[in-house]
Structures are given as structure tokens and as C-alpha cells.
Scaffold this active site. Structure first.
Site, PDB file in Angstrom:
ATOM      1  N   HIS A   1       2.942 -67.921 -13.029  1.00  0.00           N
ATOM      2  CA  HIS A   1       1.930 -67.050 -12.416  1.00  0.00           C
ATOM      3  C   HIS A   1       1.422 -67.738 -11.156  1.00  0.00           C
ATOM      4  O   HIS A   1       0.413 -68.439 -11.181  1.00  0.00           O
ATOM      5  CB  HIS A   1       0.773 -66.802 -13.387  1.00  0.00           C
ATOM      6  CG  HIS A   1       1.164 -66.068 -14.627  1.00  0.00           C
ATOM      7  ND1 HIS A   1       0.827 -64.749 -14.862  1.00  0.00           N
ATOM      8  CD2 HIS A   1       1.892 -66.462 -15.706  1.00  0.00           C
ATOM      9  CE1 HIS A   1       1.323 -64.376 -16.044  1.00  0.00           C
ATOM     10  NE2 HIS A   1       1.975 -65.400 -16.580  1.00  0.00           N
TER      11      HIS A   1
ATOM     12  N   HIS B   1       9.469 -68.027 -15.350  1.00  0.00           N
ATOM     13  CA  HIS B   1       8.194 -67.371 -15.695  1.00  0.00           C
ATOM     14  C   HIS B   1       7.027 -68.257 -15.278  1.00  0.00           C
ATOM     15  O   HIS B   1       6.759 -69.287 -15.886  1.00  0.00           O
ATOM     16  CB  HIS B   1       8.151 -67.106 -17.215  1.00  0.00           C
ATOM     17  CG  HIS B   1       6.938 -66.337 -17.649  1.00  0.00           C
ATOM     18  ND1 HIS B   1       7.015 -65.224 -18.464  1.00  0.00           N
ATOM     19  CD2 HIS B   1       5.617 -66.517 -17.402  1.00  0.00           C
ATOM     20  CE1 HIS B   1       5.803 -64.761 -18.698  1.00  0.00           C
ATOM     21  NE2 HIS B   1       4.928 -65.532 -18.063  1.00  0.00           N
TER      22      HIS B   1
ATOM     23  N   ASP C   1       5.134 -71.214 -17.114  1.00  0.00           N
ATOM     24  CA  ASP C   1       4.055 -70.229 -17.232  1.00  0.00           C
ATOM     25  C   ASP C   1       2.867 -70.554 -16.323  1.00  0.00           C
ATOM     26  O   ASP C   1       2.487 -69.740 -15.491  1.00  0.00           O
ATOM     27  CB  ASP C   1       3.601 -70.104 -18.698  1.00  0.00           C
ATOM     28  CG  ASP C   1       2.960 -68.757 -19.024  1.00  0.00           C
ATOM     29  OD1 ASP C   1       2.946 -67.873 -18.151  1.00  0.00           O
ATOM     30  OD2 ASP C   1       2.492 -68.595 -20.161  1.00  0.00           O
TER      31      ASP C   1
ATOM     32  N   GLU D   1       2.246 -61.758 -27.222  1.00  0.00           N
ATOM     33  CA  GLU D   1       1.770 -63.132 -27.001  1.00  0.00           C
ATOM     34  C   GLU D   1       0.491 -63.316 -27.817  1.00  0.00           C
ATOM     35  O   GLU D   1      -0.634 -63.289 -27.305  1.00  0.00           O
ATOM     36  CB  GLU D   1       1.507 -63.388 -25.507  1.00  0.00           C
ATOM     37  CG  GLU D   1       1.196 -64.864 -25.233  1.00  0.00           C
ATOM     38  CD  GLU D   1       0.792 -65.151 -23.791  1.00  0.00           C
ATOM     39  OE1 GLU D   1       0.584 -64.210 -23.009  1.00  0.00           O
ATOM     40  OE2 GLU D   1       0.687 -66.348 -23.453  1.00  0.00           O
TER      41      GLU D   1
ATOM     42  N   HIS E   1       5.314 -59.407 -20.840  1.00  0.00           N
ATOM     43  CA  HIS E   1       4.566 -60.305 -21.731  1.00  0.00           C
ATOM     44  C   HIS E   1       4.457 -59.536 -23.044  1.00  0.00           C
ATOM     45  O   HIS E   1       3.743 -58.531 -23.123  1.00  0.00           O
ATOM     46  CB  HIS E   1       3.162 -60.570 -21.185  1.00  0.00           C
ATOM     47  CG  HIS E   1       3.094 -61.593 -20.106  1.00  0.00           C
ATOM     48  ND1 HIS E   1       3.689 -61.433 -18.889  1.00  0.00           N
ATOM     49  CD2 HIS E   1       2.483 -62.815 -20.069  1.00  0.00           C
ATOM     50  CE1 HIS E   1       3.443 -62.507 -18.143  1.00  0.00           C
ATOM     51  NE2 HIS E   1       2.724 -63.358 -18.839  1.00  0.00           N
TER      52      HIS E   1
ATOM     53  N   GLN F   1      -2.227 -57.564 -15.878  1.00  0.00           N
ATOM     54  CA  GLN F   1      -2.939 -58.523 -16.750  1.00  0.00           C
ATOM     55  C   GLN F   1      -3.956 -57.864 -17.680  1.00  0.00           C
ATOM     56  O   GLN F   1      -4.111 -58.256 -18.816  1.00  0.00           O
ATOM     57  CB  GLN F   1      -3.639 -59.576 -15.890  1.00  0.00           C
ATOM     58  CG  GLN F   1      -4.457 -60.595 -16.648  1.00  0.00           C
ATOM     59  CD  GLN F   1      -3.622 -61.527 -17.508  1.00  0.00           C
ATOM     60  OE1 GLN F   1      -2.998 -62.451 -17.018  1.00  0.00           O
ATOM     61  NE2 GLN F   1      -3.576 -61.276 -18.817  1.00  0.00           N
TER      62      GLN F   1
HETATM   63  N1  17E Z   1      -1.633 -64.216 -18.567  1.00  0.00           N
HETATM   64  C1  17E Z   1      -1.230 -63.935 -19.847  1.00  0.00           C
HETATM   65  O1  17E Z   1      -1.455 -62.823 -20.333  1.00  0.00           O
HETATM   66  N2  17E Z   1      -0.582 -64.883 -20.551  1.00  0.00           N
HETATM   67  C2  17E Z   1      -0.343 -66.073 -20.033  1.00  0.00           C
HETATM   68  N3  17E Z   1       0.304 -66.983 -20.774  1.00  0.00           N
HETATM   69  C3  17E Z   1      -0.776 -66.385 -18.709  1.00  0.00           C
HETATM   70  C4  17E Z   1      -1.408 -65.413 -18.012  1.00  0.00           C
HETATM   71  C5  17E Z   1      -0.528 -67.734 -18.117  1.00  0.00           C
HETATM   72 FE   FE2 Z   2       2.864 -65.525 -18.529  1.00  0.00          FE
END
Ligand code: 17E
Ligand code: FE2
Length: 424
Positions: free
Chosen positions: A62, A60, A312, A216, A213, A155
Site C-alpha cells: 500500500h 502486494h 503489504d 482478512e 483483500h 478500503q
Molecule cells: N488495509 C487493509 O484492509 N488491510 C491491510 N493489511 C492493509 C491495509 C495494510
Molecule cells: Fe493489503
């Protein structure tokens, strides 16, 4: 080079010789005795009693955002949400050349540490999908160093971003390997739920993997994992589905988690924890006591679920550090998750190798067995425990039978009395 001698394998006693031809492993042989250094053939590598593993996996990251921290502004609050705002500003200025250059630089940083399998999320909340097109080119161009899986990652949301659903469908048509999502970021609970149904259906119809995702946040009311798991169970998609982050699980109460775990076991999906990222981004709305903001890694593991660690970010709007070394992440993760017990130390590399390979559904493309690709990494120490304790490194990386990276571990020279003695 067509074999390696004097190497150790995880979970087995004694020394081994591993042979390969035409890029595939042909034999894994126990040695009765060590091969003395002067008898090591010219076409062999001397493992010197060190551990040989299949490559590290970065499950994982980006790659589209790496190496952009501070451009144009730093994330001063340290929250996920400011990271998304800062990235939206940087995203407005990306070009394909910029994306490709940063992705290639980062892939080298990963390969330098023995990583040969990478799953990257790519932001597809971008009209025109130029960044995705660039990353699909990188997937081909980087083949000599890594196998790259590309995730269509919305995103800024699937339901709450203009044309979000169409962009996801277009990304699948362009050839992504994996379908992503971000339900906790959608504007409403209902949008979060419908986004999960949409992305699971898209992945199933087009035969793609899934990596969402999911939750989070430290918000204990963020409960999209139960939706993802239930759809996974109903459609028998467990081996193809991964939930990334799930940090809200660190804030759920035990009564809810007890019920949730039943669904998770039935679904059989995988989990990815990004320990350095989450310890940095979560807990930001707390004073004290301050939550750690990580998912329940040991509990998932003990429940028989597949869980692994990932980086990440490397120097991006969400996290300012990182150097490609997944062993640094393992070290941090085991500390933060209370996983330095004896049993965990004996098998700690599982969390950055075999477990991650399972999350990526690598199947028989991974592992030290005859018939599988001759992708091998030699480490600086002889066991999981010693690699961790000494903050060890990958010292050689072999890909399709070719050595693609050699590293000389640092040595310490003592003063005059003990000149010549060395410590790894
Ligand atoms: N975008 C997101 O939603 N969460 C993350 N941890 C990263 C990007 C790195
Ligand atoms: Fe991520």
C-alpha cells in the site's frame, strides 16, 4: 555493460553467461569453464559464482499509506480495524505531494532490494480520488526503477461507503490496472457478496486484473473466497484473479476447506500471503492457544495453486516495521507456515519471484530467456537455500540492460591472528 559471466541459474548446474542488447536478453549460454577474474571483459559483470534471478516482485503493498505510522496516532490495539480507523484520520490530511513523496521513497527502498515489479493498492474511498491521481503519476515517474501496477482498493467498502460503486468505476476510467475489494469489511454478508459480483463485472467489462483483500480476519464465518472463486470459475478468469490475505482460511475447519479447495482448483486463481502483516494483525482477539492467522500456504501450494509472499506495509497504521526487503518476508513466511523442509528450501525463491510474477500476469515480460527484458538480479549466495540461510541480499540489479543498483555485502574482519579472512 552487455553481459554477465560466471553466474548460476536456479535449477541448473554449472556456470552461465547471460548476454543482452537494446534492453533485451539475447543469449543464455552454459560455460565450460569459469572466466578467471582478470579475463572478465570491461563490458561484463563478474557473477563470481552467485545466483542470477529475474527481479524480485512485490505483489502486494500500500504505497499510499507507507511511512505514516503514528500520524496522528499509533495503532495501539494492533488490529486491522484500528488500522483502518487510524488511516482514515491520516487520509483526511493527505496531499498529492505528500502521497508522491512517500511513494517514491518507498519505491527506492524496494528497488534497493532487487524488486522491479510492484503491485500497489490505493485507497479509492476518497471523494475526488486525488490520491489515485497522484499514484498514477508515480507509475510513470518511477518507470526507471519499477513496473508498477495500481489497484483500485476500496478500503472502507464498495457497498458500505458513500458512492463506493461510482468511485470504483471512476478509478477504472482513470486507468487503474487492477480492480480490488474488501468484502469482509462490508457491513453485511449480503453486501460482501454483492461487492464481489460488482467488482468482477467491472474488471471483466474493462479488461482489468482483479486482486481482492479477501477474508482478512480470524472469523471462520467469513467466506467470501468461495464467492470470488466461483465467479472466477464461471467467467474463466483464473489467470487474472488474485485473492490476497484469505487469513480466515487459517480458522476454517478441515471439512469446509476440503470442499473449498475443489472450487479453488477449478477456478485457478492466485493467492498472496503477507506473513509478517498477518502474524501481527491477526490472533488479536485470542488469548491462548493463539491462532497464527495466516492462510494455508503449503496446502494451497501442494494443491497446485499459485501462492506467493508480500510485504503489504512499510511503517503504516497496520504495521510499524519494514525496510523493503522481500527476503525478510520470505524468511518469516517459511517459518510461520512450517515450510523449512528440504524440498521447500530448494525452491523457496519461487514464492517471491516466479509465483508472484504469475499473480501479476507478467507473462513473457519476466524470466531469464532470450527475447525477454534484460531485468536481472544478482544475489549474494549461490542457491535458494544459501540465500535464505545467510540472510542474503540482492547485490546488483540490472534493468533494461542498465545497472541500477549495486550493493557491497558486509564483511567481517577477524582479530590479529586471522587478519584478512572474510565471511560473507
Ligand atoms: N488495509 C487493509 O484492509 N488491510 C491491510 N493489511 C492493509 C491495509 C495494510
Ligand atoms: Fe493489503
Amino acid at each position: 555493460m552487455n553481459h554477465i559471466v560466471n553466474t548460476r541459474l536456479r535449477g541448473q548446474d554449472g556456470l552461465f553467461t547471460v548476454r543482452w542488447a537494446d534492453g533485451l536478453i539475447t543469449a543464455v549460454q552454459a560455460q565450460a569453464t569459469p572466466v578467471p577474474p582478470h579475463e572478465v571483459p570491461a563490458d561484463a559483470l563478474d557473477g563470481e559464482g552467485r545466483l542470477l534471478i529475474p527481479p524480485f516482485v512485490e505483489p502486494h503493498i500500500h504505497l499510499d499509506a507507507t511511512l505514516t505510522a503514528g500520524q496522528p496516532r499509533w495503532n495501539l490495539s494492533g488490529t486491522l480495524f484500528e488500522g483502518i480507523e487510524r488511516w482514515a484520520e491520516r487520509k483526511a490530511t493527505v496531499t498529492r505531494a505528500d502521497t508522491k513523496a512517500r511513494a517514491h521513497r518507498t519505491i527506492r527502498m524496494l528497488a534497493e532490494h532487487g524488486i522491479q515489479h510492484v503491485r500497489t493498492h490505493v485507497d479509492v474511498t476518497e471523494p475526488g480520488l486525488g490520491t489515485l491521481a497522484a499514484m498514477l503519476e508515480v507509475r510513470d515517474e518511477a518507470r526507471d526503477l519499477v513496473d508498477l501496477q495500481v489497484v483500485a482498493f476500496p478500503q472502507e467498502g464498495i457497498e458500505s461507503f458513500a458512492n463506493g460503486r461510482a468511485l470504483m468505476s471512476e478509478a477504472v476510467a482513470m486507468g487503474v490496472d487492477v480492480v480490488g475489494g474488501i468484502p469482509h469489511f462490508e457491513n453485511t454478508r449480503e453486501q460482501g457478496v454483492s461487492s464481489v459480483h460488482f467488482l468482477m463485472d467491472l474488471a471483466e467489462r474493462h479488461g482489468r486484473l482483479v486482486d481482492v483483500h479477501c477474508d482478512e480476519t480470524d472469523d471462520p464465518a467469513s467466506r467470501f473466497l468461495e464467492v470470488l472463486a466461483e465467479v472466477t470459475r464461471v467467467h474463466s478468469m483464473g489467470p487474472r484473479v488474485t485473492a490476497s490475505h484469505t487469513t480466515a482460511m487459517g480458522s476454517y475447519d478441515n471439512a469446509y476447506c476440503h470442499k473449498l479447495f475443489r472450487v479453488l482448483r477449478q477456478a485457478g486463481l492466485s493467492f498472496i500471503c503477507c506473513p509478517t502483516e498477518s502474524i501481527h494483525l491477526q490472533g488479536r482477539f485470542d488469548t491462548y492457544p493463539k491462532r497464527r492467522g495466516l492462510t494455508r500456504v503449503p496446502e494451497l501450494d501442494r494443491a497446485g495453486l499459485n501462492v506467493c509472499f508480500a510485504q503489504d506495509s512499510i511503517v503504516d497504521p497496520w504495521y510499524p516495521l519494514g525496510n523493503g526487503n522481500i527476503l525478510r518476508i520470505l524468511d518469516a513466511g517459511l517459518h510461520i507456515c512450517h515450510m523449512l523442509g528440504y524440498e521447500d528450501l530448494q525452491r523457496s525463491l519461487d514464492f517471491v519471484t516466479t509465483h508472484s510474477a504469475r499473480a501479476l500476469a507478467l507473462g513473457d515480460r519476466y524470466g531469464i530467456e532470450p527475447g525477454r527484458p534484460a531485468n536481472l538480479v544478482l544475489l549474494s549466495a549461490d542457491s535458494d537455500y544459501e540465500v535464505l540461510r545467510t540472510q542474503g541480499h540482492a547485490v546488483a540489479s540490472i534493468r533494461h540492460g542498465e545497472v541500477i543498483m549495486r550493493r557491497t555485502p558486509s564483511t567481517v574482519q577477524w582479530g590479529p591472528q586471522e587478519a584478512g579472512s572474510q565471511t560473507a
